[in-house]
Design a protein around this motif. Sequence first.
Motif, short mmCIF file in Angstrom:
data_model
loop_
_atom_site.label_atom_id
_atom_site.label_comp_id
_atom_site.label_asym_id
_atom_site.label_seq_id
_atom_site.Cartn_x
_atom_site.Cartn_y
_atom_site.Cartn_z
N GLY A 124 8.33 8.15 5.72
CA GLY A 124 9.21 7.45 4.80
C GLY A 124 8.90 5.98 4.69
N ASN A 125 9.67 5.28 3.87
CA ASN A 125 9.44 3.86 3.63
C ASN A 125 9.60 3.01 4.88
OD1 ASN A 125 9.50 4.88 0.96
ND2 ASN A 125 10.07 2.85 0.20
N ALA A 126 10.44 3.47 5.82
CA ALA A 126 10.66 2.68 7.03
C ALA A 126 9.39 2.53 7.86
CB ALA A 126 11.76 3.34 7.87
N SER A 127 8.46 3.47 7.69
CA SER A 127 7.22 3.44 8.47
C SER A 127 6.09 2.72 7.75
CB SER A 127 6.77 4.87 8.79
OG SER A 127 7.77 5.57 9.49
N LEU A 128 6.32 2.33 6.49
CA LEU A 128 5.23 1.82 5.66
C LEU A 128 5.47 0.40 5.21
CD1 LEU A 128 4.78 5.03 3.49
CD2 LEU A 128 3.29 4.31 5.37
N ASP A 129 4.38 -0.34 5.05
CA ASP A 129 4.46 -1.74 4.64
C ASP A 129 3.20 -2.08 3.84
OD1 ASP A 129 5.42 -4.29 4.40
OD2 ASP A 129 4.91 -4.91 6.45
N LYS A 130 3.24 -3.21 3.16
CA LYS A 130 2.08 -3.74 2.43
C LYS A 130 1.54 -2.75 1.40
CE LYS A 130 0.69 -6.64 6.35
NZ LYS A 130 -0.38 -6.96 7.32
N TRP A 131 2.42 -2.26 0.55
CA TRP A 131 2.02 -1.32 -0.50
C TRP A 131 1.10 -1.99 -1.51
CZ3 TRP A 131 3.82 3.81 -1.58
CH2 TRP A 131 4.68 4.33 -0.61
N GLU A 132 0.14 -1.22 -1.98
CA GLU A 132 -0.81 -1.72 -2.97
C GLU A 132 -1.33 -0.55 -3.81
OE1 GLU A 132 -5.31 -3.66 -2.96
OE2 GLU A 132 -4.01 -3.89 -1.20
N SER A 133 -1.29 -0.68 -5.12
CA SER A 133 -1.81 0.37 -5.99
C SER A 133 -3.34 0.31 -5.98
CB SER A 133 -1.29 0.18 -7.42
OG SER A 133 -1.86 1.12 -8.29
N VAL A 134 -3.97 1.47 -5.78
CA VAL A 134 -5.44 1.49 -5.72
C VAL A 134 -6.07 2.46 -6.71
CG1 VAL A 134 -5.54 0.77 -3.31
CG2 VAL A 134 -5.39 3.20 -3.85
N GLY A 135 -5.28 3.25 -7.41
CA GLY A 135 -5.88 4.18 -8.36
C GLY A 135 -4.86 4.98 -9.12
N PRO A 153 8.73 4.57 -3.62
CA PRO A 153 7.65 3.58 -3.57
C PRO A 153 8.13 2.25 -4.13
CG PRO A 153 6.85 5.64 -4.46
CD PRO A 153 8.33 5.77 -4.39
N PRO A 154 7.97 1.15 -3.39
CA PRO A 154 8.53 -0.13 -3.83
C PRO A 154 7.92 -0.65 -5.12
CG PRO A 154 7.09 -0.41 -1.92
CD PRO A 154 7.29 1.06 -2.09
N ILE A 155 6.75 -0.15 -5.52
CA ILE A 155 6.13 -0.67 -6.75
C ILE A 155 6.14 0.39 -7.84
CG2 ILE A 155 4.69 -2.40 -5.67
CD1 ILE A 155 2.43 -0.51 -5.51
N ARG A 156 7.04 1.38 -7.70
CA ARG A 156 7.12 2.40 -8.73
C ARG A 156 8.56 2.78 -9.07
NH1 ARG A 156 3.61 8.05 -9.12
NH2 ARG A 156 4.46 8.68 -11.12
N GLY A 157 9.49 1.91 -8.89
CA GLY A 157 10.85 2.20 -9.28
C GLY A 157 11.67 2.73 -8.13
N MET A 158 12.90 3.19 -8.45
CA MET A 158 13.86 3.54 -7.43
C MET A 158 13.99 5.04 -7.19
SD MET A 158 14.79 0.66 -6.36
CE MET A 158 16.14 1.19 -5.31
N SER A 159 13.36 5.88 -8.00
CA SER A 159 13.53 7.32 -7.83
C SER A 159 12.80 7.82 -6.59
CB SER A 159 13.01 8.06 -9.07
OG SER A 159 11.63 7.81 -9.23
N VAL A 160 13.35 8.87 -5.95
CA VAL A 160 12.74 9.45 -4.77
C VAL A 160 11.51 10.25 -5.19
CG1 VAL A 160 13.04 11.05 -2.85
CG2 VAL A 160 14.93 9.57 -3.54
#
Length: 451
Positions: free
Chosen positions: A12-23, A87-94
Amino acid sequence: MALLSYTTEPVGNASLDKWESVGCGGFGHVYKARHKDWGFDVAIKILRDGICPLTPKQEALYEEADHMEKGSCEFVLRIYGIYQGCPPIRGMSVQQGIVMEFMGGGSVQSLQKDLSGPPPWPLAFRLAHQVALGMNFLHLRNLMHQDLKPNNVLLNDDLNAKLADFGLSRVSTSALNSSTETTREVGGSYKYMPPEAFEASYQPVRAFDRYSYGILIWSIVTGKEPYPVADHTLVALKIPLGDRPLCEELDRMRVEGLKELVDLMKKCWDANPSKRPTFKECLEVTEYVLSRHRNGIHDAVHQVLTKLKSPTCNQHSDTSMAVSFAPQTPEHPESNDTTDNVMLTKTQRSSIQDSVSFSARRRTTKDKAKFVDDNRAVLIQDVSEVMAIAEELGDMVHPETYLEIDGKATSQGKMRVLYNKTFRSGGVIVKAAFFDVLKKHHPRLVERLDG
């Protein structure tokens, strides 16, 4: 669809940081993120909504994940689990996605683009061997890849190859009980599809991947895209008639082991599926060829990485990597002819050759954007490879816009959406990027409009 055996809790999001779109592609959107507890980067592939109208999105997700788990090995991309969150860079939907190994070296396709040609021979031979190792493992697990091509061969930081994108992976029909019916779609990019796959009644078997591997070898050792100006209709017409990428230039080169690899390549793309060698047979050749160049691997990788880190790497030079570092063969250096395509008529060859001077012109970003604006009506009417172009534009095309483009029945409708939704909001930068991709897919059209 059974869940992954080792995945008891989603990432989940709690385990992830530094999101970046790559493709971004037709099957999903890929992000890079740092896993806080594990301490390393992962790739997260999130499926597009509505991409699989006959199969629920979650089932498609777990199907791909199960195939990845079953096929996991040193030469196939590892899967770590299932993502569930917003995803923090793709909106609020699960959203749900697959958490995978992150490959920092890009793909074979991006490497060819950055080097403006093929890698040095030792690295090219290693790539061909590692792909064969990965494919042999998959076939022994009764899995097919069914979309083997340069951008689905990913590279790590040391330029070792791993197979990726199992969106089209299927259990091999040749390994199923004869009473079992299969209704899977035939996938794959059309330039890498075998002649029999263009038949409406075709049911894919492992010989599909063996053909694709032959075309992939050609692309790896030449640094080129097969049939660069041929559309789907022409490929579907000519491939069953026996047309294949030209090999005269490769046949003239004096490189130890190259003849054996070219012979294997031609056997793999044989029109008769039963004559194509198994990947275990391929490995006997690729291992021998690589053994003749093992001492040069370290230097080749070092040279390529040095080149990729140079400030001028992304400035597309007319000089191929083979010439920049050392000629692939002193007697016969790499040709700059980009028309290695048996499908082209003399008129088409002349057109492409004449376009070399056009392609070499230096254009500013504003010049490219103006070209796109000035030729709006003609581009909407004549551009046919809209989905391929939209896919290469990546994040510049919003996921919802991509789906809207994909939903249009005609190329004209797709182009109108691209103009109205992407070009209008993206401005000069997006139009310039579109111009660059357009030259790749429709060089004659760009030349004609420029004249």
